[in-house]
Design an enzyme around this catalytic site. Structure first.
Site, PDB file in Angstrom:
ATOM      1  N   HIS A  46       0.859  -1.189   0.000  1.00 55.86           N
ATOM      2  CA  HIS A  46       0.000   0.000   0.000  1.00 55.86           C
ATOM      3  C   HIS A  46       0.894   1.238   0.000  1.00 55.86           C
ATOM      4  O   HIS A  46       2.054   1.178   0.436  1.00 55.86           O
ATOM      5  CB  HIS A  46      -0.895   0.016   1.237  1.00 55.86           C
ATOM      6  CG  HIS A  46      -1.958  -1.029   1.213  1.00 55.86           C
ATOM      7  ND1 HIS A  46      -3.021  -1.010   2.084  1.00 55.86           N
ATOM      8  CD2 HIS A  46      -2.127  -2.127   0.439  1.00 55.86           C
ATOM      9  CE1 HIS A  46      -3.800  -2.055   1.844  1.00 55.86           C
ATOM     10  NE2 HIS A  46      -3.271  -2.741   0.852  1.00 55.86           N
ATOM     11  N   GLU A  48       0.996   3.798   1.899  1.00 52.81           N
ATOM     12  CA  GLU A  48       1.511   4.130   3.231  1.00 52.81           C
ATOM     13  C   GLU A  48       2.681   3.236   3.611  1.00 52.81           C
ATOM     14  O   GLU A  48       3.705   3.702   4.121  1.00 52.81           O
ATOM     15  CB  GLU A  48       0.424   3.971   4.305  1.00 52.81           C
ATOM     16  CG  GLU A  48      -0.792   4.824   4.112  1.00 52.81           C
ATOM     17  CD  GLU A  48      -1.919   4.085   3.375  1.00 52.81           C
ATOM     18  OE1 GLU A  48      -1.661   3.491   2.297  1.00 52.81           O
ATOM     19  OE2 GLU A  48      -3.041   4.114   3.875  1.00 52.81           O
ATOM     20  N   CYS A  76      -6.042   1.737   5.998  1.00 54.70           N
ATOM     21  CA  CYS A  76      -6.659   0.473   6.409  1.00 54.70           C
ATOM     22  C   CYS A  76      -6.053   0.037   7.745  1.00 54.70           C
ATOM     23  O   CYS A  76      -5.136   0.682   8.271  1.00 54.70           O
ATOM     24  CB  CYS A  76      -6.429  -0.594   5.342  1.00 54.70           C
ATOM     25  SG  CYS A  76      -4.712  -1.154   5.225  1.00 54.70           S
ATOM     26  N   CYS A  79      -2.181  -0.566   7.563  1.00 55.68           N
ATOM     27  CA  CYS A  79      -1.409   0.669   7.492  1.00 55.68           C
ATOM     28  C   CYS A  79      -1.507   1.462   8.796  1.00 55.68           C
ATOM     29  O   CYS A  79      -0.512   2.041   9.243  1.00 55.68           O
ATOM     30  CB  CYS A  79      -1.865   1.501   6.307  1.00 55.68           C
ATOM     31  SG  CYS A  79      -1.501   0.697   4.718  1.00 55.68           S
TER      32      CYS A  79
END
Length: 142
Positions: A46, A48, A76, A79
């Site tokens: 992701h 992040e 999410c 993260c």
């Protein structure tokens, strides 16, 4: 957030969900990244996570206590957990994510009694362009 939005656009052009992230410290950009799970065949890639990994590498430390994370979409649970462990001072994010977010939705990671650290949270920064980019991305795929 403008830089994070540019990285989200790059993500969309690469066929990834358009999410971008930037790590700053003292007003200076340390690094920026975008979603890459498909390209890297890595479900943890992701935006992040990619930005956190790169910032830790650049700064030579796993604690990013004096840093801020800017991301175009509500993080999410995975993260958010990484944000906790990195000890970010501040989190800024654009669009809310009622289905997958874990800051103001879902797990609400930072509100859990077992959460070791809670950054200052600023939601809705660049929300409209981030949300529009996501809507367009998913509309084109349907």
């Amino acid at each position: 957030m403008a830089q994070a939005l540019r990285h989200a656009q790059a993500s969309a052009k690469a066929g990834e969900v358009p999410v971008g992230a930037v790590v700053t410290r003292g007003g200076e950009i340390i690094c920026a990244a975008h979603n890459s799970p498909r390209a890297l065949h890595d479900p943890t890639a992701h935006a992040e996570m990619m930005a956190i990994r790169e910032a830790a590498r650049i700064l030579g430390q796993e604690r990013l206590e004096d840093c801020e994370l800017w991301v175009t979409l509500e993080p999410c649970a995975m993260c958010a957990g990484a944000i906790v462990h990195a000890r970010f001072a501040k989190l800024y994010y654009g669009a809310s994510d009622p289905k997958g977010g874990a800051v103001e939705h879902g797990a609400r990671v930072f509100d859990q009694p077992t959460c070791l650290h809670k950054p200052e949270i600023y939601a809705g920064i660049g929300e409209e362009p981030a949300a529009e980019m996501l809507r367009n991305f998913f509309r084109e795929r349907r």
